[in-house]
Structures are given as structure tokens and as C-alpha cells.
Design a protein around this motif. Structure first.
Motif, PDB file in Angstrom:
ATOM      1  N   UNK A   1       0.689  -1.242   0.057  1.00 13.28           N
ATOM      2  CA  UNK A   1      -0.083   0.077  -0.077  1.00 13.28           C
ATOM      3  C   UNK A   1       0.674   1.182  -0.109  1.00 13.28           C
ATOM      4  N   UNK A   2       2.078   1.169   0.338  1.00 16.85           N
ATOM      5  CA  UNK A   2       3.231   2.271   0.505  1.00 16.85           C
ATOM      6  C   UNK A   2       4.071   2.246  -0.466  1.00 16.85           C
ATOM      7  N   UNK A   3       4.065   1.484  -1.386  1.00 11.62           N
ATOM      8  CA  UNK A   3       4.911   1.409  -2.701  1.00 11.62           C
ATOM      9  C   UNK A   3       6.493   1.569  -1.875  1.00 11.62           C
TER      10      UNK A   3
ATOM     11  N   UNK B   1     -10.257   4.971   6.107  1.00 11.62           N
ATOM     12  CA  UNK B   1     -10.892   3.967   6.261  1.00 11.62           C
ATOM     13  C   UNK B   1     -10.132   2.774   6.076  1.00 11.62           C
ATOM     14  N   UNK B   2      -9.128   2.885   4.907  1.00 13.31           N
ATOM     15  CA  UNK B   2      -8.272   1.875   4.719  1.00 13.31           C
ATOM     16  C   UNK B   2      -7.424   1.355   5.844  1.00 13.31           C
ATOM     17  N   UNK B   3      -6.841   2.496   6.520  1.00  7.88           N
ATOM     18  CA  UNK B   3      -6.018   2.212   7.709  1.00  7.88           C
ATOM     19  C   UNK B   3      -6.881   1.487   8.711  1.00  7.88           C
ATOM     20  N   UNK B   4      -8.086   1.891   8.960  1.00  7.03           N
ATOM     21  CA  UNK B   4      -8.909   1.189   9.974  1.00  7.03           C
ATOM     22  C   UNK B   4      -9.126  -0.344   9.573  1.00  7.03           C
ATOM     23  N   UNK B   5      -9.119  -0.548   8.161  1.00  7.88           N
ATOM     24  CA  UNK B   5      -9.610  -1.803   7.950  1.00  7.88           C
ATOM     25  C   UNK B   5      -8.358  -2.794   7.814  1.00  7.88           C
ATOM     26  N   UNK B   6      -6.950  -2.230   7.609  1.00  5.41           N
ATOM     27  CA  UNK B   6      -5.936  -2.799   7.693  1.00  5.41           C
ATOM     28  C   UNK B   6      -5.587  -3.231   9.165  1.00  5.41           C
ATOM     29  N   UNK B   7      -5.973  -2.312  10.211  1.00  4.30           N
ATOM     30  CA  UNK B   7      -5.442  -2.453  11.471  1.00  4.30           C
ATOM     31  C   UNK B   7      -6.359  -3.791  12.121  1.00  4.30           C
ATOM     32  N   UNK B   8      -7.815  -3.630  11.596  1.00  6.74           N
ATOM     33  CA  UNK B   8      -8.580  -4.736  11.969  1.00  6.74           C
ATOM     34  C   UNK B   8      -8.203  -6.022  11.382  1.00  6.74           C
ATOM     35  N   UNK B   9      -7.801  -6.093  10.065  1.00  6.40           N
ATOM     36  CA  UNK B   9      -7.306  -7.146   9.555  1.00  6.40           C
ATOM     37  C   UNK B   9      -6.290  -7.921  10.194  1.00  6.40           C
ATOM     38  N   UNK B  10      -5.443  -6.991  10.739  1.00  4.04           N
ATOM     39  CA  UNK B  10      -4.421  -7.679  11.491  1.00  4.04           C
ATOM     40  C   UNK B  10      -4.395  -7.806  13.106  1.00  4.04           C
TER      41      UNK B  10
ATOM     42  N   UNK C   1       1.371  -5.881   6.957  1.00  5.62           N
ATOM     43  CA  UNK C   1       0.283  -5.659   6.414  1.00  5.62           C
ATOM     44  C   UNK C   1       0.270  -4.499   5.388  1.00  5.62           C
ATOM     45  N   UNK C   2       1.140  -3.489   5.638  1.00  7.61           N
ATOM     46  CA  UNK C   2       1.192  -2.368   4.715  1.00  7.61           C
ATOM     47  C   UNK C   2       1.875  -2.929   3.405  1.00  7.61           C
ATOM     48  N   UNK C   3       2.833  -3.718   3.677  1.00  5.64           N
ATOM     49  CA  UNK C   3       3.822  -4.160   2.233  1.00  5.64           C
ATOM     50  C   UNK C   3       3.540  -5.211   1.570  1.00  5.64           C
ATOM     51  N   UNK C   4       2.631  -6.035   2.298  1.00  4.05           N
ATOM     52  CA  UNK C   4       2.675  -7.577   1.622  1.00  4.05           C
ATOM     53  C   UNK C   4       1.168  -8.022   2.119  1.00  4.05           C
TER      54      UNK C   4
END
Ligand SMILES: Cc1cc2nc3c(=O)[nH]c(=O)nc-3n(C[C@H](O)[C@H](O)[C@H](O)COP(=O)(O)OP(=O)(O)OC[C@H]3O[C@@H](n4cnc5c(N)ncnc54)[C@H](O)[C@@H]3O)c2cc1C
Length: 404
Positions: free
Chosen positions: A263-265, A299-308, A330-333
Motif C-alpha cells: 500500500x505504501x510502494x 477507512x483503509x487504515x482502520x480496515x488494515x488494523x482490524x485485518x491484523x 500488512x502495509x507491504x505484503x
């Protein structure tokens, strides 16, 4: 000289106009199977026609072509994006270059491009025959015969024939060209978006990440750029480009594969780790939800936090090195399961077609059949979005029209 052009699209018009400019006494006829010419140009670029790309060099231009990259270098030396811009501008079509370097007519209307091509063809007395589908090409010692779906022109022979019939979605559609001895690369679609029916990220539809890096798991196929989350999966320039790079591979996988999103290239995990750690050091009392790394959409950041499995209320200062590593991952892979594809705004091109091995790219003449030429998407040439596919049609049409 009697010249036949099979197909009244971008490549066909450019070939016809170039042929007539080079051989003013020749009879040049475009045979178009439908009742309308240039219908793809009409709908191109959402009706605005992304006519070419403002490229700084031929090598940059070639890189846009997953099929044809190396072979097209010589062709672009003859007619490149600057020539295209000059061609239209000198014929009274002002063009504008967008920030993303895509080139459009100033009118923002593809009809300006169509009118210019029609006017030029008219002035040069190019004959346009509608409703004339060609079924077979019959080479003989005295010239090339054509068999039409309506059995007309039975007794005519042409001195030169240029095939500009566009992409064929099915291999069978190319059998008439294979029969003449041309190798055919299996046609498959390119430029599509990814369907993710089992992924909950689709809830975030509408979110755009300006600079993501995406790759197809287990391959070296990757691309970077803006990524758009849609209600069916993922789209945007990064995904469309990846679909182009992976067109053949993804077809073999029947469009079931995993995509890894960075997500952060930032390919170096250490850099991301240090960056997150600097947030911890500077903001230990703040909670995870309030500081969005790399300005990710909330919304994406909250989604990724929840995902992990992180609570959004957790304090940054409570994040140990193991937790930071989890965030880095979760940010890079971030892996998503893709199952199926969807066409983007009905824009697509065909990967595959008449193999470039069967063509002399200096002239576009067939190696299998003398006095027969090819141009445009019927060839195994296709590009990412941005005006490159039309550029290939202009370039190859222009060269074929020289009839060398
Ligand atoms: C919706 C859409 C939008 C697009 N937008 C862009 C864009 O903005 N910029 C860009 O660079 N590219 C764009 N593309 C791609 C680009 O339009 C094509 O790559 C390009 O038009 C190919 O030109 P062509 O002349 O080779 O083929 P075509 O434009 O497909 O023309 C082929 C012609 O041949 C005719 N034909 C086929 N078979 C026969 C036969 N047997 N006998 C007689 N006639 C026949 C067809 O009816 C057709 O008119 C877009 C594509 C689509 C589908």
C-alpha cells in the motif's frame, strides 16, 4: 496500382492515407465489414480519444508495450508520438497534453479525430466500401484476390493488400491469416480489473491510494501507480497495468490468483519499520487510528488494523517490535484472492494475434506472403493504457502504407 485495405479502423485509415500520399495514382480502397468506419476511435478514451502519449524518448514509449516492446523500436524511429501529434495538429486538430502526459484533442471529442481522418481520406480520394467483410485472401502470381462475404469483387486482383482488421478475441477469427502461413499468438484479453468476490475490502469501494505497488504472487509481474478499490475488487492504473503485463499468465490461471498489495510502494521493509518506529517514538500517547502512516485513507487504515487484529484505540507507545513487524507486513505484503475479471469502461485490447515473427517490421510486409502487409491490433502488439494502443495503430499503419 490497386491497393486494398481490409478494415476501416485507426490503422486502416492511416495506412490508406499514407499509401495514397506515397502513390498518388494508386486506387486505394478501404473495405470495412460493418456499416461504420472508425467506431473504436469514436468510443476511445471515454469518447474523448486518448490519441497518443507525450513520451520523452522512444525507449520510454517501447516500455509501454508488454507485447512488441523490443520489436517496435525501429518502427517508432520511423513514426513516433511526436509525429502523431504533428500529423493531427498540422491538419487542424489542436491537441492538449494532460498532467499524466496522455494526449487528447483540445475539443475533448473523438469526433475531431474522426473528422480529420475522413476529410484527409476524402481529399486524397481514398474509396471507402462499407459492408464489405473479407473472408479469404488468395495470393496468385498476378496479384492478390479477396473473397468477400457478399461474393463481390470476385474477379479483381490487388497489387498490394494491407490487413488492419483489429484484435480478434478468438483464435478461429485468425484462421484465414494462419492459412496463409502466418504464425498466430493465441489471443487473450488485456486491460481488465480484478474481481475479489470473497474479499471484504470491497466494502471500501471508492477509496484511492495514489501510489501502491501490486504484484501477482509467485511471479515477477508487478506494477505501481494509483489503486482504486471498487465494489467488485480492485481497479485503477496500477491494476490495469498489471493486467496488461500478466495478460497471458492470468489467462492460463483462468483469472484465479493472488495479488500482493504494497500500500505504501516501499519495497524495503526496513524503511517502513523505521518509519513506524519513529511514529511510536514521537507519538507514544496517541492511538493507532489517529495517525495514518503514509497518509493512507482513514477507512483503509482502520480496515488494515482490524485485518491484523489491532484495536484502533491501542496506543502507539504500546506497540512492541513484534507488533510493528505485523503492521509492516500488512502495509507491504497484503494479499487478496482474485477470482475473475471485469472490463474497465469497456476498454480492452487483445494480447496476441499475428506473430511479429511472421512480419518484416521495417515495412510491415508479411514474410509468408509477398505484397501483403499488416498494421494495428491484428498484430501481436498491445500496450498499457495512455494512448499507446492507438499510437501502435498510427505507427504501423503509416509504415505499412509506404508499401515498400
Ligand atoms: C472502448 C475502448 C476504448 C479505447 N480507448 C483507447 C484510447 O483512448 N487510446 C488508445 O490508445 N487506445 C484505446 N483503445 C484501444 C484502441 O482503440 C485500439 O487498439 C485501436 O483502435 C486498434 O486499431 P485497429 O485499426 O488496429 O483496429 P480496429 O479499430 O478494431 O479496426 C478494425 C476494423 O476492421 C474491421 N474488420 C474486421 N474484420 C474485418 C474483415 N474481415 N473485413 C473487413 N473489415 C473488417 C472492423 O469492423 C473494424 O472497423 C480503446 C479500445 C476500446 C475497446
Amino acid at each position: 496500382m490497386n491497393i486494398a485495405i481490409i478494415g476501416g479502423g485507426a490503422a486502416g485509415f492511416f495506412a490508406a492515407i499514407a499509401a495514397k500520399e506515397n502513390y498518388s495514382d494508386a486506387k486505394v480502397t478501404i473495405f470495412e465489414k460493418t456499416q461504420k468506419v472508425l467506431s473504436k476511435v469514436k468510443v476511445s478514451g471515454g469518447g474523448r480519444c486518448n490519441v497518443t502519449h507525450n513520451c520523452s524518448s522512444i525507449s520510454q514509449l517501447c516500455k509501454a508495450f508488454p507485447r512488441g516492446e523490443k520489436s517496435l523500436k525501429r518502427a517508432f524511429q520511423i513514426f513516433d508520438t511526436n509525429n502523431t501529434m504533428e500529423w493531427f495538429q498540422s491538419r487542424g486538430v489542436p491537441l492538449v497534453v494532460q498532467d499524466d502526459q496522455c494526449v487528447f484533442p483540445e475539443s475533448q471529442d473523438s469526433q475531431s479525430i474522426i473528422d480529420c481522418l475522413l476529410q484527409e481520406a476524402n481529399q486524397l480520394r481514398v474509396i471507402i466500401e462499407l459492408g464489405k467483410g473479407v473472408k479469404r485472401i488468395v495470393p496468385s502470381e498476378n496479384g492478390i484476390g479477396l473473397t468477400f462475404t457478399d461474393d463481390t469483387y470476385k474477379d479483381q486482383l490487388f497489387d498490394k493488400v494491407i490487413v488492419t482488421t483489429g484484435g480478434s478475441p478468438k483464435q478461429e477469427g485468425l484462421n484465414w491469416l494462419k492459412e496463409l502461413g502466418h504464425s498466430i499468438e493465441q489471443p487473450v484479453p488485456s486491460l481488465f480489473t480484478f474481481n475479489m468476490p470473497s474479499e471484504s475490502i470491497t466494502k471500501l469501494m471508492g477509496i484511492v491510494v495514489e501510489n501502491a505497488l501490486v504484484n501477482i504472487q509467485g511471479t515477477k509481474l508487478k506494477s505501481a501507480g494509483a489503486l482504486l478499490v471498487t465494489h467488485w475488487g480492485m481497479s485503477g492504473p496500477a491494476i490495469l497495468k498489471l493486467s496488461s503485463y500478466g495478460a497471458r499468465h492470468l489467462s492460463e490461471k483462468k483469472y484465479n490468483f493472488n495479488v500482493q498489495v504494497n500500500w505504501v510502494n516501499e519495497p524495503n521493509n526496513e524503511v517502513v519499520f523505521e518509519y513506524l518506529q519513529s511514529i511510536v517514538l514521537e507519538n507514544p500517547k496517541k492511538i493507532l487510528s489517529t495517525i495514518k502512516p503514509y497518509f493512507l485513507p482513514e477507512r483503509l487504515w482502520l480496515f488494515l488494523l482490524q485485518k491484523r487484529g489491532f484495536s484502533a484505540d491501542k496506543k502507539w507507545g504500546e506497540m512492541g517490535s513484534k507488533s510493528i513487524h505485523k503492521l509492516v507486513s500488512v502495509l507491504t505484503d497484503d494479499v487478496y484472492e482474485v477470482s475473475g475479471k471485469t472490463t474497465f469502461r469497456d476498454e480492452f485490447v487483445t494480447c496476441g494475434g499475428v506473430s511479429l515473427q511472421s512480419i518484416n517490421l521495417n515495412t510491415m510486409e508479411s514474410r509468408a506472403c509477398k505484397n501483403l502487409y499488416f498494421a494495428g491490433e491484428v498484430l501481436d502488439i498491445d500496450a498499457i493504457t495512455g494512448g499507446f494502443n492507438l499510437q501502435a495503430a498510427w505507427t504501423t499503419g503509416f509504415i505499412a502504407g509506404k508499401l515498400l
